[in-house]
Design a protein around this motif. Structure first.
Motif, PDB file in Angstrom:
ATOM      1  N   TYR A   1      35.163 -13.966  -2.335  1.00  0.00           N
ATOM      2  CA  TYR A   1      34.631 -13.758  -3.681  1.00  0.00           C
ATOM      3  C   TYR A   1      34.320 -12.282  -3.872  1.00  0.00           C
ATOM      4  CZ  TYR A   1      33.497 -18.802  -3.754  1.00  0.00           C
ATOM      5  OH  TYR A   1      33.549 -20.172  -3.716  1.00  0.00           O
TER       6      TYR A   1
ATOM      7  N   GLN B   1      31.592 -10.008  -6.343  1.00  0.00           N
ATOM      8  CA  GLN B   1      30.421 -10.172  -7.207  1.00  0.00           C
ATOM      9  C   GLN B   1      30.146  -8.876  -7.937  1.00  0.00           C
ATOM     10  OE1 GLN B   1      26.557 -11.085  -5.383  1.00  0.00           O
ATOM     11  NE2 GLN B   1      26.170 -12.518  -7.064  1.00  0.00           N
TER      12      GLN B   1
ATOM     13  N   LEU C   1      29.761 -14.398  -9.242  1.00  0.00           N
ATOM     14  CA  LEU C   1      30.721 -14.543  -8.153  1.00  0.00           C
ATOM     15  C   LEU C   1      32.036 -15.086  -8.693  1.00  0.00           C
ATOM     16  CD1 LEU C   1      28.413 -16.147  -5.475  1.00  0.00           C
ATOM     17  CD2 LEU C   1      29.834 -14.137  -5.054  1.00  0.00           C
TER      18      LEU C   1
ATOM     19  N   LEU D   1      36.072 -16.123  -7.537  1.00  0.00           N
ATOM     20  CA  LEU D   1      36.935 -16.422  -6.400  1.00  0.00           C
ATOM     21  C   LEU D   1      38.217 -15.595  -6.457  1.00  0.00           C
ATOM     22  CD1 LEU D   1      37.368 -18.293  -3.920  1.00  0.00           C
ATOM     23  CD2 LEU D   1      38.534 -19.877  -5.479  1.00  0.00           C
TER      24      LEU D   1
ATOM     25  N   PHE E   1      32.139 -11.032  -0.833  1.00  0.00           N
ATOM     26  CA  PHE E   1      31.557 -12.049   0.043  1.00  0.00           C
ATOM     27  C   PHE E   1      32.649 -12.972   0.560  1.00  0.00           C
ATOM     28  CE2 PHE E   1      27.089 -11.362  -0.201  1.00  0.00           C
ATOM     29  CZ  PHE E   1      26.832 -10.838  -1.466  1.00  0.00           C
TER      30      PHE E   1
ATOM     31  N   GLU F   1      29.539 -27.784   0.833  1.00  0.00           N
ATOM     32  CA  GLU F   1      28.622 -26.647   0.865  1.00  0.00           C
ATOM     33  C   GLU F   1      29.313 -25.456   1.497  1.00  0.00           C
ATOM     34  OE1 GLU F   1      25.101 -27.260   3.169  1.00  0.00           O
ATOM     35  OE2 GLU F   1      24.602 -25.133   3.185  1.00  0.00           O
ATOM     36  N   GLN F   2      29.184 -24.324   0.853  1.00  0.00           N
ATOM     37  CA  GLN F   2      29.768 -23.109   1.365  1.00  0.00           C
ATOM     38  C   GLN F   2      28.685 -22.231   1.977  1.00  0.00           C
ATOM     39  OE1 GLN F   2      32.393 -21.086  -1.367  1.00  0.00           O
ATOM     40  NE2 GLN F   2      33.449 -22.967  -1.923  1.00  0.00           N
ATOM     41  N   PHE F   3      29.032 -21.616   3.105  1.00  0.00           N
ATOM     42  CA  PHE F   3      28.156 -20.694   3.812  1.00  0.00           C
ATOM     43  C   PHE F   3      28.720 -19.294   3.635  1.00  0.00           C
ATOM     44  CE2 PHE F   3      25.646 -23.793   6.178  1.00  0.00           C
ATOM     45  CZ  PHE F   3      26.426 -24.922   6.068  1.00  0.00           C
ATOM     46  N   PHE F   4      27.853 -18.353   3.294  1.00  0.00           N
ATOM     47  CA  PHE F   4      28.303 -17.011   2.950  1.00  0.00           C
ATOM     48  C   PHE F   4      28.013 -15.992   4.045  1.00  0.00           C
ATOM     49  CE2 PHE F   4      29.636 -17.180  -1.487  1.00  0.00           C
ATOM     50  CZ  PHE F   4      29.211 -18.442  -1.833  1.00  0.00           C
ATOM     51  N   GLY F   5      28.951 -15.045   4.171  1.00  0.00           N
ATOM     52  CA  GLY F   5      28.706 -13.893   5.018  1.00  0.00           C
ATOM     53  C   GLY F   5      27.795 -12.908   4.315  1.00  0.00           C
ATOM     54  N   PRO F   6      27.406 -11.828   5.009  1.00  0.00           N
ATOM     55  CA  PRO F   6      26.441 -10.873   4.459  1.00  0.00           C
ATOM     56  C   PRO F   6      26.994  -9.949   3.392  1.00  0.00           C
ATOM     57  CG  PRO F   6      27.162 -10.169   6.635  1.00  0.00           C
ATOM     58  CD  PRO F   6      27.741 -11.539   6.410  1.00  0.00           C
TER      59      PRO F   6
ATOM     60  N   ARG G   1      30.067  -4.013   0.759  1.00  0.00           N
ATOM     61  CA  ARG G   1      29.943  -3.230  -0.470  1.00  0.00           C
ATOM     62  C   ARG G   1      31.035  -2.171  -0.459  1.00  0.00           C
ATOM     63  NH1 ARG G   1      26.004  -2.723  -4.207  1.00  0.00           N
ATOM     64  NH2 ARG G   1      24.644  -4.063  -2.958  1.00  0.00           N
TER      65      ARG G   1
END
Lengths: 113, 115
Positions: B35, B37, B43, B45, B90, B103-108, B111
């Motif tokens: 994604y 943002q 966000l 895709l 992301f 459910e989706q889990f996101f990385g940090p 930038r």
């Protein structure tokens, strides 16, 4: 396509209750998620609704009405750390056996003393 | 490694340069996503992969490519960066993209600034 609407910003007082609404229009609905995102951080999962009704998890609750295309996130006993953006995301069938999340633009909640 | 990692954390890139953003997960999730943002747009895709060896286009795929050679890694490549690709990126993963809880889990996040 999908259309997801939620307020851009909200302000609430510490200790109070706030309700963040989300309306959506979609086909192939497979559930609705709420995520919390603090500034500069990744989104984290809060709740999931696929059937009509209220799901409660501690201070946070989420409600879904599939017939109305409507959900809300209820935050009770607000704390300063609840200041964050809250993202409504609709999971829906996108074709070829795939399901995708489409996110609303997020609601920035500011909790004030 | 715990969850999802992304690299680099941040990057400043000259327009026209090639850049690969890395994403690795250790949860053995089948599905992975990229994604971007942007302020006021939320966000969006870019590309997704339901399982190793397959990829698909999201809402804003132009200017980006992905590959999924194995379960754990899902790199995103900008072949020739442009300033409009300045964003926070992301990576996310989920157990499945099928007809079940997703459910989706996101990385940090990464930038990226393109000048």
């Amino acid at each position: 396509g999908q259309n997801i609407d939620q307020p851009t910003e909200m302000t609430a007082t510490e200790g109070a209750i706030v309700q963040i609404n989300c309306t959506y229009q979609t086909s192939g609905f497979n559930g609705l998620f709420w995520y919390q995102q603090h500034a500069g951080e990744a989104p984290t999962f809060l709740s999931y609704n696929v059937l009509d009704g209220l799901e409660e998890k501690g201070r946070f609750s989420s409600f879904l009405s599939r017939s109305k295309g409507y959900s809300y996130l209820l935050l009770k006993e607000l704390q300063m750390k609840d200041s964050a953006s809250y993202l409504c995301a609709v999971d829906a069938y996108s074709g070829a056996g795939s399901y995708q999340l489409t996110f609303g633009k997020g609601t920035k909640l500011s909790v004030i003393p | 490694i715990a969850g999802i990692t992304q690299a680099p954390t941040s990057q400043i890139l000259a327009a026209g340069r090639r850049m690969t953003l890395r994403c690795t997960q250790d949860m053995r999730h089948n599905a992975m996503y990229w994604y971007r943002q942007d302020l006021g747009l939320g966000l969006r895709l870019i590309h997704y992969s339901n399982t190793a060896g397959t990829t698909g286009k999201g809402e804003v795929p132009d200017g980006y490519s992905v590959s999924r050679a194995n379960t754990d890694d899902f790199p995103l490549t900008l072949a020739s960066a442009v300033p409009s690709q300045t964003s926070v990126y992301f990576c996310a993963s989920s157990g499945t993209s099928g007809n079940s809880y997703n459910e989706q889990f996101f990385g940090p996040g990464t930038r990226l600034t393109v000048l």
